[in-house]
Design a protein around this motif. Structure first.
Motif, short mmCIF file in Angstrom:
data_model
loop_
_atom_site.label_atom_id
_atom_site.label_comp_id
_atom_site.label_asym_id
_atom_site.label_seq_id
_atom_site.Cartn_x
_atom_site.Cartn_y
_atom_site.Cartn_z
N ASP A 62 33.43 38.04 39.39
CA ASP A 62 34.17 38.93 40.27
C ASP A 62 35.40 38.23 40.85
O ASP A 62 36.43 38.86 41.10
N ASP A 63 35.31 36.91 41.05
CA ASP A 63 36.47 36.16 41.53
C ASP A 63 37.55 36.07 40.44
O ASP A 63 38.75 36.11 40.74
N LEU A 64 37.12 35.98 39.19
CA LEU A 64 38.09 35.98 38.09
C LEU A 64 38.80 37.32 38.00
O LEU A 64 40.03 37.38 37.82
N PHE A 65 38.05 38.40 38.14
CA PHE A 65 38.66 39.73 38.15
C PHE A 65 39.62 39.87 39.34
O PHE A 65 40.66 40.53 39.23
N ALA A 66 39.28 39.26 40.46
CA ALA A 66 40.16 39.31 41.62
C ALA A 66 41.49 38.61 41.34
O ALA A 66 42.55 39.07 41.77
N VAL A 67 41.43 37.51 40.63
CA VAL A 67 42.67 36.81 40.24
C VAL A 67 43.53 37.70 39.34
O VAL A 67 44.76 37.79 39.52
N PHE A 68 42.89 38.37 38.39
CA PHE A 68 43.63 39.30 37.52
C PHE A 68 44.24 40.43 38.34
O PHE A 68 45.38 40.85 38.08
N THR A 104 47.34 39.32 40.03
CA THR A 104 48.43 39.19 39.05
C THR A 104 49.03 40.54 38.70
O THR A 104 50.27 40.71 38.71
N PHE A 105 48.19 41.51 38.40
CA PHE A 105 48.68 42.84 38.01
C PHE A 105 49.36 43.55 39.19
O PHE A 105 50.31 44.31 38.99
N TRP A 106 48.86 43.31 40.39
CA TRP A 106 49.48 43.93 41.57
C TRP A 106 50.90 43.39 41.77
O TRP A 106 51.83 44.14 42.05
N ILE A 107 51.05 42.09 41.62
CA ILE A 107 52.39 41.50 41.75
C ILE A 107 53.32 42.04 40.67
O ILE A 107 54.48 42.41 40.95
N LEU A 108 52.82 42.10 39.44
CA LEU A 108 53.65 42.61 38.34
C LEU A 108 54.01 44.07 38.56
O LEU A 108 55.14 44.49 38.27
N LEU A 160 40.06 45.83 39.70
CA LEU A 160 39.40 45.92 41.00
C LEU A 160 38.01 46.53 40.86
O LEU A 160 37.07 46.13 41.55
N LYS A 161 37.87 47.47 39.95
CA LYS A 161 36.53 48.01 39.68
C LYS A 161 35.64 46.93 39.09
O LYS A 161 34.42 46.87 39.38
#
Length: 367
Positions: free
Chosen positions: A39-45, A48-52, A106-107
């Motif tokens: 879940d922490d790895l998904f949070a990192v993704f 990243t996608f939010w910034i992009l 996020l899901k």
């Protein structure tokens, strides 16, 4: 004061980054780097996608795009302006992709959390089902966005006008919103029924239902985004603004279970400061009639636990979630115990001389 889309999307991104930073700090504080999970790895993704997505929204708004064009206005665009509008249209196309990737990662954060919470329970199968459903709805959303305008280059075409399916993309708001909400409803169906059946106090049960049921706010935000974007389809700032708002609400809701422990500790410390005495460690006892798997992780809550089995004793630290006892330190150590009080009484009454009794020693000191 005039509304500024740029100010909104960047301020919401900044606040969202603070939420994620608090999440990662809390996870590190109570679990350590080795305790990090998927879940922490998904949070990192998701970060990243939010910034992009925010960068794409900002630049496509600054450069302009083909969303507001029509057959007549497209022909009237000067040739010198076409390259700029093409770049802006490409960024708008990418913003949709980053939006889909971000919302569904996020899901993934929540589903990985639920998978840990339901470890060894029957409800874990439903978590796996929702993982498959989430993947399918993600692929359906992404493929709809890509294939609804084909060939793909027409999505950023200026002259001749490529049509509303490649510019305004009205059906994107409907299809993706429906898939998004349906997935969220299924995910909410994972923890709520278990919490309602759990052996918890009413106050604790209500607080957890509100915590894990806050996904309703994400669904409301998704519906409002689709509605206002379609009603005000000619004003692309509305759609861009609601995309940022939905992402912020989803980020807060998804990270709430992970950052809750640090606020609980803060509240506990405040209470202790005003109390006349201070409890250095908690109190309680637990009993079970089967073996306990040892857990020596330094980041877990370690109590001086005496385990009696037969005629010998041994003392060892255990991960308390493995015996169905929830710890407030971190959600990675939580375990939803759905046993009833009657079951607990039955278990305690059946402990014989060969059973295992877990007791915890306490030390009380006065400041």
């Amino acid at each position: 004061m005039a509304y500024s889309l740029v100010a909104e999307i960047w301020s919401e991104l900044a606040f969202g980054m603070l939420v994620f930073a608090l999440r990662f700090f809390t996870r590190w504080k109570y679990s350590g780097f080795r305790g990090m999970s998927y879940d922490d790895l998904f949070a990192v993704f998701a970060v990243t996608f939010w910034i992009l997505e925010t960068v794409s929204l900002y630049t496509c708004s600054a450069y302009g795009n083909n969303i507001n064009l029509s057959v007549e206005s497209a022909l009237a665009v000067p040739d010198s302006e076409v390259p700029r509008l093409i770049l802006g249209s490409k960024l708008a196309y990418c913003a949709w992709i980053f939006y889909i990737l971000g919302i569904w990662t996020l899901k993934g954060v929540l589903l990985c959390l639920y998978n840990r919470l339901t470890m060894g329970l029957q409800q874990q199968r439903f978590v796996w089902v929702m993982m498959v459903v989430s993947v399918l709805t993600f692929l359906a959303s992404l493929l709809w966005h890509i294939l609804s305008c084909y060939p793909t280059y027409r999505a950023w075409q200026i002259k001749p006008y490529p049509g509303e399916s490649c510019t305004q993309r009205k059906w994107n708001y409907v299809i993706i919103c429906v898939l998004d909400v349906v997935t969220d409803i299924g995910m909410m169906a994972i923890p709520i029924p278990m919490l309602l059946r759990a052996s918890l106090t009413v106050r604790r049960k209500v607080s957890l239902v509100l915590l894990f049921g806050s996904g309703i706010f994400v669904m409301i935000c998704a519906v409002l985004r689709a509605y206002y974007s379609l009603v005000l389809i000619d004003d692309n700032t509305v759609a861009l603004g609601w995309a940022a708002r939905e992402f912020l609400v989803a980020a807060i809701v998804v990270n709430a279970p992970s950052i809750k422990p640090i606020f609980s500790d803060f509240k506990k410390r405040l209470t202790e400061n005003y109390a006349s005495g201070s409890w250095k460690s908690g109190t309680g006892s637990n009993a079970m009639s089967s073996g306990l798997p040892p857990y020596n992780g330094k980041n877990d809550i370690e109590n001086n636990t005496a385990i009696t089995s037969g005629n010998h004793k041994r003392t060892q630290a255990y991960k308390m979630s493995s015996i169905g006892r929830s710890q407030p330190k971190s959600e990675s150590q939580d375990h939803i115990n759905t046993a009833t009080d009657a079951d607990n009484d039955s278990t305690n009454s059946n402990i014989g001389k060969d059973g295992i009794i877990v007791t915890t020693e306490f030390k009380v000191s006065r400041r």
